[in-house]
Design a protein around this motif. Structure first.
Motif, PDB file in Angstrom:
ATOM      1  N   ALA A 242       0.876  -1.263   0.010  1.00 23.55           N
ATOM      2  CA  ALA A 242       0.106  -0.083  -0.184  1.00 23.55           C
ATOM      3  C   ALA A 242       1.066   1.050  -0.165  1.00 23.55           C
ATOM      4  O   ALA A 242       2.295   1.070   0.223  1.00 23.55           O
ATOM      5  CB  ALA A 242      -0.875   0.113   1.150  1.00 23.55           C
ATOM      6  N   ASN A 243       0.357   2.272  -0.259  1.00 26.59           N
ATOM      7  CA  ASN A 243       0.916   3.523  -0.288  1.00 26.59           C
ATOM      8  C   ASN A 243       0.546   4.683   0.928  1.00 26.59           C
ATOM      9  O   ASN A 243      -0.226   5.556   0.249  1.00 26.59           O
ATOM     10  CB  ASN A 243       0.961   4.294  -1.377  1.00 26.59           C
ATOM     11  N   LEU A 244       0.499   4.145   1.931  1.00 26.57           N
ATOM     12  CA  LEU A 244      -0.216   4.873   2.996  1.00 26.57           C
ATOM     13  C   LEU A 244       0.254   6.250   3.241  1.00 26.57           C
ATOM     14  O   LEU A 244      -0.520   7.259   3.701  1.00 26.57           O
ATOM     15  CB  LEU A 244      -0.581   4.030   4.408  1.00 26.57           C
ATOM     16  N   GLU A 246       1.111   8.532   0.875  1.00 25.59           N
ATOM     17  CA  GLU A 246       0.328   9.606   0.124  1.00 25.59           C
ATOM     18  C   GLU A 246      -1.168   9.392   0.401  1.00 25.59           C
ATOM     19  O   GLU A 246      -1.598  10.551   0.323  1.00 25.59           O
ATOM     20  CB  GLU A 246       0.553   8.871  -1.330  1.00 25.59           C
ATOM     21  N   THR A 247      -1.789   8.387   0.971  1.00 23.11           N
ATOM     22  CA  THR A 247      -3.101   8.220   1.246  1.00 23.11           C
ATOM     23  C   THR A 247      -3.369   9.303   2.420  1.00 23.11           C
ATOM     24  O   THR A 247      -4.259  10.223   2.415  1.00 23.11           O
ATOM     25  CB  THR A 247      -3.474   6.969   1.727  1.00 23.11           C
ATOM     26  N   ASN A 250      -2.530  13.102   1.220  1.00 26.39           N
ATOM     27  CA  ASN A 250      -3.932  13.619   0.513  1.00 26.39           C
ATOM     28  C   ASN A 250      -4.884  13.884   1.438  1.00 26.39           C
ATOM     29  O   ASN A 250      -5.409  14.816   1.206  1.00 26.39           O
ATOM     30  CB  ASN A 250      -4.290  12.628  -0.557  1.00 26.39           C
ATOM     31  N   ALA A 251      -5.319  12.969   2.438  1.00 26.56           N
ATOM     32  CA  ALA A 251      -6.301  13.108   3.151  1.00 26.56           C
ATOM     33  C   ALA A 251      -6.230  14.206   4.026  1.00 26.56           C
ATOM     34  O   ALA A 251      -7.277  15.148   4.272  1.00 26.56           O
ATOM     35  CB  ALA A 251      -6.643  11.786   4.168  1.00 26.56           C
TER      36      ALA A 251
END
Ligand code: KIV
Length: 271
Positions: A242-244, A246-247, A250-251
């Motif tokens: 996963a790419n948390l 970036e997640t 972004n959030a």
């Protein structure tokens, strides 16, 4: 159906059966309640409260600074979340190397105060007495050979270990010793795949590899690394699922925009 899907709780005996039946063992690190609850629900076999908490949770450069009290805090948080996985807790640097009595006292604190299921220690012949004494108290012990991060200042580098015959032979002897003492499993970190294969084939207890190739009985990764929370760490053995980073970035940026533009909270999000 595989045995580990049918059973309610993973024990050291279940891991032994999984090795015998050639079922691979999945292990990840966990340091807090919320993450441990998700990882346990995923069907993970083992959760390791690793002293890598020193790096990923506290931001230290090495695993050396984390204390026994801090490990107990992390372990207790994980234990409160777990229903099925076996929980292994690292004895931190300085909590067992001194003597076997210190080692036993540290292991007992982890079992009693955190409610852990087992402990992990780094090293072979040099910690024999400590392993023996902890096991004699009925506490399951997982060994850890190869790259042992608590010895980073001895090694001087995090590169692959046991590429030379002498060190490989010592590792094989240590693996046999840890099994004969009664350890229930063995982590093999950053060693050649061929050596990990040989050690795995020579032991009755399961081996769990990290950077040790595909032939070990199981695999372990640091959860923050495999979830992509940590952008700056990209060793060859790390697969990101996963790419948390970036997640979450972004959030967070979307939240900032919504707050600043008075778009949050809206009519439904108030009382
Ligand atoms: O502390 C840790 O996360 C570990 C694993 C890398 C095996 O010991």
């Amino acid at each position: 159906m595989s045995i580990h899907k049918e059973i309610k709780r993973i024990t050291t005996q279940v891991l032994q059966e999984m090795k015998a039946e050639k079922q691979k063992i999945a292990m990840l690190t966990a340091y807090d309640f919320s993450m441990a609850r998700i990882l346990d629900a995923s069907g993970m076999d083992i959760l390791l409260v690793g002293d890598s908490a020193s790096n990923v949770m506290a931001g230290h450069e090495t695993t050396l600074p984390i204390t026994l009290d801090q490990m107990i805090y992390h372990a207790a948080s994980v234990i409160r979340a777990v229903r099925r996985a076996l929980v292994v807790v690292d004895l931190p640097f300085g909590s067992y190397q001194g003597n076997s009595r210190l080692a036993l006292e540290s292991a007992i604190r982890i079992m009693k105060e955190a409610g852990a299921h087992s402990v992990k220690l780094e090293g072979g012949q040099e910690i024999e007495n400590s392993v023996r004494r902890i096991l004699s108290a009925g506490i399951p012990v997982m060994g850890h050979l190869g790259l042992t991060p608590q010895s980073i200042y001895k090694f001087g580098t995090y590169t692959v270990r046991a590429t030379e015959e002498e060190e490989a032979n010592r590792l094989k002897e240590d693996a046999m010793l840890l099994e004969s003492l009664g350890c229930f499993a063995l982590v093999l970190e950053k060693i050649p795949a061929s050596l990990a294969k040989e050690v795995t084939g020579s032991l009755h207890i399961p081996t769990i590899g990290i950077g040790a190739g595909p032939h070990t009985d199981g695999q372990v990764l640091v959860s923050h690394d495999m979830l992509g929370l940590n952008k700056g760490f990209s060793p060859r053995f790390l697969r990101r699922y996963a790419n948390l980073y970036e997640t979450i970035l972004n959030a967070s940026q979307q939240y900032i925009r919504d707050v600043k533009s008075s778009n949050f909270p809206n009519e439904q999000e108030q009382y």
